[in-house]
Design a protein around this motif. Structure first.
Motif, PDB file in Angstrom:
ATOM      1  N   VAL A   1      29.194  45.193  42.541  1.00  0.00           N
ATOM      2  CA  VAL A   1      30.086  44.829  41.435  1.00  0.00           C
ATOM      3  C   VAL A   1      31.447  44.484  42.022  1.00  0.00           C
ATOM      4  O   VAL A   1      31.995  45.244  42.829  1.00  0.00           O
ATOM      5  N   ILE A   2      31.980  43.328  41.634  1.00  0.00           N
ATOM      6  CA  ILE A   2      33.301  42.898  42.092  1.00  0.00           C
ATOM      7  C   ILE A   2      34.159  42.612  40.870  1.00  0.00           C
ATOM      8  O   ILE A   2      33.692  41.965  39.921  1.00  0.00           O
ATOM      9  N   GLU A   3      35.381  43.095  40.888  1.00  0.00           N
ATOM     10  CA  GLU A   3      36.336  42.785  39.829  1.00  0.00           C
ATOM     11  C   GLU A   3      37.322  41.766  40.370  1.00  0.00           C
ATOM     12  O   GLU A   3      37.967  42.006  41.387  1.00  0.00           O
ATOM     13  N   ALA A   4      37.392  40.627  39.690  1.00  0.00           N
ATOM     14  CA  ALA A   4      38.278  39.534  40.107  1.00  0.00           C
ATOM     15  C   ALA A   4      38.911  38.947  38.847  1.00  0.00           C
ATOM     16  O   ALA A   4      38.258  38.216  38.101  1.00  0.00           O
ATOM     17  N   LEU A   5      40.150  39.298  38.605  1.00  0.00           N
ATOM     18  CA  LEU A   5      40.844  38.832  37.405  1.00  0.00           C
ATOM     19  C   LEU A   5      41.428  37.448  37.613  1.00  0.00           C
ATOM     20  O   LEU A   5      41.785  37.073  38.726  1.00  0.00           O
ATOM     21  N   GLY A   6      41.503  36.678  36.543  1.00  0.00           N
ATOM     22  CA  GLY A   6      42.129  35.362  36.604  1.00  0.00           C
ATOM     23  C   GLY A   6      41.265  34.271  37.209  1.00  0.00           C
ATOM     24  O   GLY A   6      41.771  33.208  37.544  1.00  0.00           O
TER      25      GLY A   6
ATOM     26  N   GLU B   1      30.090  38.954  34.161  1.00  0.00           N
ATOM     27  CA  GLU B   1      29.765  39.795  33.007  1.00  0.00           C
ATOM     28  C   GLU B   1      30.896  39.799  31.986  1.00  0.00           C
ATOM     29  O   GLU B   1      30.781  40.408  30.950  1.00  0.00           O
ATOM     30  N   GLY B   2      32.010  39.142  32.327  1.00  0.00           N
ATOM     31  CA  GLY B   2      33.155  39.131  31.420  1.00  0.00           C
ATOM     32  C   GLY B   2      34.228  40.098  31.857  1.00  0.00           C
ATOM     33  O   GLY B   2      33.977  41.040  32.622  1.00  0.00           O
ATOM     34  N   GLN B   3      35.446  39.865  31.408  1.00  0.00           N
ATOM     35  CA  GLN B   3      36.611  40.692  31.710  1.00  0.00           C
ATOM     36  C   GLN B   3      36.813  40.862  33.213  1.00  0.00           C
ATOM     37  O   GLN B   3      37.184  41.932  33.688  1.00  0.00           O
ATOM     38  N   GLY B   4      36.527  39.801  33.975  1.00  0.00           N
ATOM     39  CA  GLY B   4      36.758  39.807  35.408  1.00  0.00           C
ATOM     40  C   GLY B   4      35.728  40.553  36.232  1.00  0.00           C
ATOM     41  O   GLY B   4      35.906  40.767  37.418  1.00  0.00           O
ATOM     42  N   ARG B   5      34.632  40.933  35.633  1.00  0.00           N
ATOM     43  CA  ARG B   5      33.608  41.715  36.326  1.00  0.00           C
ATOM     44  C   ARG B   5      32.430  40.811  36.684  1.00  0.00           C
ATOM     45  O   ARG B   5      31.872  40.129  35.829  1.00  0.00           O
ATOM     46  N   TRP B   6      32.046  40.824  37.959  1.00  0.00           N
ATOM     47  CA  TRP B   6      30.927  40.035  38.492  1.00  0.00           C
ATOM     48  C   TRP B   6      29.902  40.997  39.097  1.00  0.00           C
ATOM     49  O   TRP B   6      30.266  41.944  39.791  1.00  0.00           O
TER      50      TRP B   6
ATOM     51  N   THR C   1      33.401  37.617  50.465  1.00  0.00           N
ATOM     52  CA  THR C   1      33.231  36.958  49.179  1.00  0.00           C
ATOM     53  C   THR C   1      33.938  35.614  49.144  1.00  0.00           C
ATOM     54  O   THR C   1      35.020  35.462  49.713  1.00  0.00           O
ATOM     55  N   ALA C   2      33.323  34.643  48.455  1.00  0.00           N
ATOM     56  CA  ALA C   2      33.948  33.332  48.225  1.00  0.00           C
ATOM     57  C   ALA C   2      33.816  32.993  46.743  1.00  0.00           C
ATOM     58  O   ALA C   2      32.748  33.163  46.148  1.00  0.00           O
ATOM     59  N   ILE C   3      34.919  32.537  46.153  1.00  0.00           N
ATOM     60  CA  ILE C   3      34.928  32.081  44.768  1.00  0.00           C
ATOM     61  C   ILE C   3      35.337  30.615  44.794  1.00  0.00           C
ATOM     62  O   ILE C   3      36.345  30.263  45.413  1.00  0.00           O
ATOM     63  N   ARG C   4      34.545  29.787  44.118  1.00  0.00           N
ATOM     64  CA  ARG C   4      34.834  28.343  44.081  1.00  0.00           C
ATOM     65  C   ARG C   4      34.919  27.885  42.639  1.00  0.00           C
ATOM     66  O   ARG C   4      34.042  28.200  41.831  1.00  0.00           O
ATOM     67  N   ALA C   5      35.992  27.142  42.344  1.00  0.00           N
ATOM     68  CA  ALA C   5      36.180  26.542  41.018  1.00  0.00           C
ATOM     69  C   ALA C   5      36.783  25.165  41.226  1.00  0.00           C
ATOM     70  O   ALA C   5      37.940  25.053  41.639  1.00  0.00           O
ATOM     71  N   GLY C   6      35.983  24.134  41.021  1.00  0.00           N
ATOM     72  CA  GLY C   6      36.467  22.778  41.272  1.00  0.00           C
ATOM     73  C   GLY C   6      36.841  22.616  42.733  1.00  0.00           C
ATOM     74  O   GLY C   6      36.065  22.930  43.623  1.00  0.00           O
ATOM     75  N   ASP C   7      38.069  22.186  43.006  1.00  0.00           N
ATOM     76  CA  ASP C   7      38.510  22.008  44.392  1.00  0.00           C
ATOM     77  C   ASP C   7      39.275  23.223  44.924  1.00  0.00           C
ATOM     78  O   ASP C   7      39.862  23.176  45.992  1.00  0.00           O
ATOM     79  N   GLN C   8      39.240  24.323  44.175  1.00  0.00           N
ATOM     80  CA  GLN C   8      39.918  25.550  44.608  1.00  0.00           C
ATOM     81  C   GLN C   8      38.911  26.539  45.185  1.00  0.00           C
ATOM     82  O   GLN C   8      37.789  26.649  44.696  1.00  0.00           O
ATOM     83  N   THR C   9      39.339  27.255  46.232  1.00  0.00           N
ATOM     84  CA  THR C   9      38.492  28.267  46.866  1.00  0.00           C
ATOM     85  C   THR C   9      39.325  29.498  47.183  1.00  0.00           C
ATOM     86  O   THR C   9      40.459  29.390  47.650  1.00  0.00           O
ATOM     87  N   TRP C  10      38.782  30.668  46.904  1.00  0.00           N
ATOM     88  CA  TRP C  10      39.400  31.940  47.265  1.00  0.00           C
ATOM     89  C   TRP C  10      38.395  32.729  48.106  1.00  0.00           C
ATOM     90  O   TRP C  10      37.199  32.590  47.940  1.00  0.00           O
ATOM     91  N   ALA C  11      38.879  33.534  49.013  1.00  0.00           N
ATOM     92  CA  ALA C  11      37.999  34.344  49.859  1.00  0.00           C
ATOM     93  C   ALA C  11      38.563  35.740  49.994  1.00  0.00           C
ATOM     94  O   ALA C  11      39.781  35.945  49.895  1.00  0.00           O
ATOM     95  N   GLY C  12      37.687  36.698  50.206  1.00  0.00           N
ATOM     96  CA  GLY C  12      38.114  38.080  50.406  1.00  0.00           C
ATOM     97  C   GLY C  12      37.052  38.844  51.149  1.00  0.00           C
ATOM     98  O   GLY C  12      35.932  38.370  51.364  1.00  0.00           O
ATOM     99  N   GLU C  13      37.419  40.043  51.550  1.00  0.00           N
ATOM    100  CA  GLU C  13      36.507  40.901  52.307  1.00  0.00           C
ATOM    101  C   GLU C  13      36.781  42.355  51.930  1.00  0.00           C
ATOM    102  O   GLU C  13      37.946  42.741  51.784  1.00  0.00           O
ATOM    103  N   ALA C  14      35.725  43.142  51.766  1.00  0.00           N
ATOM    104  CA  ALA C  14      35.885  44.554  51.431  1.00  0.00           C
ATOM    105  C   ALA C  14      34.705  45.357  51.966  1.00  0.00           C
ATOM    106  O   ALA C  14      33.617  44.806  52.162  1.00  0.00           O
ATOM    107  N   GLU C  15      34.933  46.630  52.186  1.00  0.00           N
ATOM    108  CA  GLU C  15      33.878  47.518  52.643  1.00  0.00           C
ATOM    109  C   GLU C  15      33.198  48.156  51.446  1.00  0.00           C
ATOM    110  O   GLU C  15      33.853  48.518  50.467  1.00  0.00           O
ATOM    111  N   VAL C  16      31.876  48.254  51.513  1.00  0.00           N
ATOM    112  CA  VAL C  16      31.074  48.895  50.467  1.00  0.00           C
ATOM    113  C   VAL C  16      30.282  50.003  51.120  1.00  0.00           C
ATOM    114  O   VAL C  16      29.682  49.812  52.171  1.00  0.00           O
ATOM    115  N   ARG C  17      30.252  51.162  50.464  1.00  0.00           N
ATOM    116  CA  ARG C  17      29.466  52.301  50.969  1.00  0.00           C
ATOM    117  C   ARG C  17      28.542  52.794  49.899  1.00  0.00           C
ATOM    118  O   ARG C  17      28.808  52.787  48.765  1.00  0.00           O
TER     119      ARG C  17
END
Length: 76
Positions: A7-12, A40-45, A60-76
């Motif tokens: 589960v990833i929370e990404a607002l906006g 799933e809504g409210q910024g929850r994927w 993680t990579a998020i793509r919308a049109g010609d915009q791209t965002w990337a991030g990295e996180a540890e999961v346990r």
């Protein structure tokens, strides 16, 4: 989550965006698991794939049109 999906929370994030990721084991034998996500809504994927128990680094990579965002996180 009990079902081992990520589960990833990404607002906006713009409507129609797509989120993908790769879960990688940071130690030991290399293991990569590609992930795709559903909003799933409210910024929850939530990933459509489950990951095995243990420690993971998720890139993680998020793509919308010609915009791209990337991030990295540890999961346990």
């Amino acid at each position: 989550r009990e079902d081992r999906r990520v589960v990833i929370e990404a607002l906006g994030v713009p409507a129609g965006a797509q989120m993908t990721a790769t879960a990688q084991r940071p130690l030991g034998t290399r293991e990569d698991t590609p992930l795709t996500f559903v909003a799933e809504g409210q910024g929850r994927w939530v990933s459509q794939q489950a990951i095995a128990p243990g420690r993971w680094q998720v890139r993680t990579a998020i793509r919308a049109g010609d915009q791209t965002w990337a991030g990295e996180a540890e999961v346990r």
